[in-house]
Write a protein that holds these residues in place. Structure first.
Motif, PDB file in Angstrom:
ATOM      1  N   ASP A  32       0.853  -1.189   0.000  1.00 40.53           N
ATOM      2  CA  ASP A  32       0.000   0.000   0.000  1.00 40.53           C
ATOM      3  C   ASP A  32       0.893   1.244   0.000  1.00 40.53           C
ATOM      4  O   ASP A  32       0.694   2.177  -0.789  1.00 40.53           O
ATOM      5  N   HIS A  69       1.162   4.133  -2.769  1.00 39.36           N
ATOM      6  CA  HIS A  69       0.943   5.558  -2.436  1.00 39.36           C
ATOM      7  C   HIS A  69       2.066   6.401  -3.040  1.00 39.36           C
ATOM      8  O   HIS A  69       1.839   7.453  -3.635  1.00 39.36           O
ATOM      9  N   HIS A  92      -5.363   2.726  -6.864  1.00 37.13           N
ATOM     10  CA  HIS A  92      -6.307   2.885  -5.751  1.00 37.13           C
ATOM     11  C   HIS A  92      -7.745   2.965  -6.257  1.00 37.13           C
ATOM     12  O   HIS A  92      -8.648   2.389  -5.653  1.00 37.13           O
ATOM     13  N   HIS A 105      -6.614  -4.068   1.946  1.00 34.08           N
ATOM     14  CA  HIS A 105      -6.467  -2.868   1.119  1.00 34.08           C
ATOM     15  C   HIS A 105      -5.187  -2.879   0.267  1.00 34.08           C
ATOM     16  O   HIS A 105      -5.246  -2.699  -0.950  1.00 34.08           O
TER      17      HIS A 105
HETATM   18 ZN   LIG Z   1      -3.865   3.003   0.221  1.00 32.72          ZN
END
Ligand SMILES: [Zn+2]
Length: 435
Positions: A211, A215, A298, A325
């Motif tokens: 994640d 990002h 995302h 996620h």
């Molecule tokens: Zn994220």
């Protein structure tokens, strides 16, 4: 400044970018300082928000002890839901309203911190739930004023939620993931204690590290702020303002750290240096994407997690199927970066190099392949599922995945290339399997 041509002025484009960040205290053992920070924010009675799974761990206990020592009155809420919903946000808001507190402390992963943001918002400014939710699903109304102080204590090195003004949830009636986005939601202070990650299962570390990786890569390759249309008023400049020189700094360092430490942190829980570095990368990437915004990986992740059927990964509660996620994001990433590379190949090559790829001899035409190849090799080394098939999807799911993600304009519109419905469908197709 590297890549300054990326920010060349454009006709009608914005000429400025803004920088917002929570105050941050980072270091081993800082949870023990929580009482003093709460007191210095003028909070006499605090709501501590966490989830059931975490409340059995030593971390909330450490915070509660710190409150007691500082003479702070505490009311505890441990019903925050992993993957929160409108219902779970509202339940937390009801608690917060009745608790009559002066401020909040959240301790947990992104779900807990997001739940606390919502509880703070709806207890300060009660409204119909959809009022502040992103348009077009919700009313997209601005938050009317400042919220109560909120100290956020992350226990996973991933979401960066402690540094952002974003709260994500599942809107049950529409089976859609959406969010509330406002600078007012940004926590007042982030207390980041890397020791909280020492006991995390390796699968949780792997998913949250990817994640962070996404990002940083998404913020670095987002549309430049100078190409986004100038806002009518300075105060309307969005938080997802596109790539900018400030966010670039955090992205670069986060990617360098991940290239060095991601495999070590996942494969050896006792490697405290690697886990501490990952927490720092998560913080840097959180600051970066909080000011730049993510894009397609995302945007696509919302339907990948929302349409889950029977995928139950190791290391997560087995009560219900879930695509964590970070996993729901990274399974799309190699496909997306192959597609976006022609828009800013030098940025894709730089990202690949920071992640550890050998880019000698690689030209602009190779950028997408080199970056995707490097992400895939890190996915393999940390046993991340092989694309969408690895988390239970088949080619027959592509229309539903596409329809579920196409409305995510805040994210898709932040990509450096236009993404049509057909292009989005192609991205899901290419994300089916990588090896
Ligand atoms: Zn994220």
């Amino acid at each position: 400044m590297a890549c300054c041509h990326y920010y060349a002025p454009q006709e009608g484009g914005d000429e400025a970018f803004s920088i917002d960040s929570s105050s941050i205290v980072f270091g081993n053992g800082v949870l023990a300082e929580a009482g003093d920070h709460v007191r210095s924010l003028g909070i006499g009675r605090v709501a501590v928000i966490t989830d059931k799974g975490l409340s059995a761990s030593p971390h909330p206990a450490r915070v509660l002890r710190a409150m007691k020592e500082a003479g702070i009155e505490v009311t505890l809420y441990d019903e925050a839901r992993v993957e929160p919903t409108d219902e779970s946000f509202l339940a937390a808001a009801r608690f917060a309203t009745e608790a009559k507190v002066d401020g909040f402390l959240s301790i947990g992963g992104g779900s807990v911190i997001d739940t606390c943001k919502a509880a703070n918002l709806y207890s300060c400014y009660p409204a119909d739930f959809l009022t502040y939710v992103n348009a077009p699903i919700g009313g997209g109304q601005p938050v009317p004023g400042p919220l109560k102080p909120h100290i956020a204590c992350p226990t996973t090195s991933g979401t960066g939620s402690e540094c952002t003004g974003i709260a994500i949830f599942d809107l049950l009636a529409m089976k859609a993931k959406t969010g509330i986005v406002s600078r007012r939601l940004r926590p007042t202070l982030a207390l980041v204690d890397p020791r909280t990650t020492a006991t995390l299962p390796d699968r949780v570390v792997a998913a949250s590290a990817f994640d962070v990786l996404s990002h940083a890569l998404e913020s670095y390759t987002a549309i430049p702020y100078s190409r986004r249309k100038a806002p009518g008023r300075p105060n309307l400049r969005p938080m997802s303002q596109g790539a900018n020189p400030w966010s670039d700094l955090g992205c670069r360092e986060a990617l360098r750290i991940l290239g060095t430490y991601i495999v070590r942190a996942v494969s050896d829980a006792s490697d405290s240096e690697a886990r501490e570095q990952l927490m720092w990368a998560a913080t840097l990437a959180g600051i970066a994407f909080g000011n730049a915004g993510c894009h397609a990986p995302h945007g696509m992740s919302y339907s990948v997690s929302g349409l889950v059927r029977d995928f139950c990964p190791a290391g997560y509660p087995q009560a219900e199927p879930i695509v964590p996620h970070g996993m729901s994001v990274i399974v799309n990433a190699p496909s997306v970066f192959r597609f976006t590379a022609p828009a800013c190949p030098d940025r894709h090559l730089a990202g690949a190099e920071w992640l550890g790829a050998d880019v000698r001899g690689a030209g602009n035409d190779d950028a997408g392949e080199v970056l995707s190849g490097q992400i895939v090799s890190l996915m393999k080394a940390t046993e991340i599922p092989n694309g969408l098939t690895g988390v239970g999807y088949t080619a027959e799911d592509i229309p539903a995945l596409t329809e579920g993600s196409y409305p995510q304009r805040r994210l898709l519109g932040n990509a450096p290339r236009e993404i049509s419905r057909e292009a989005l469908s192609g991205l899901f197709q290419d994300a089916m399997a990588y090896w």
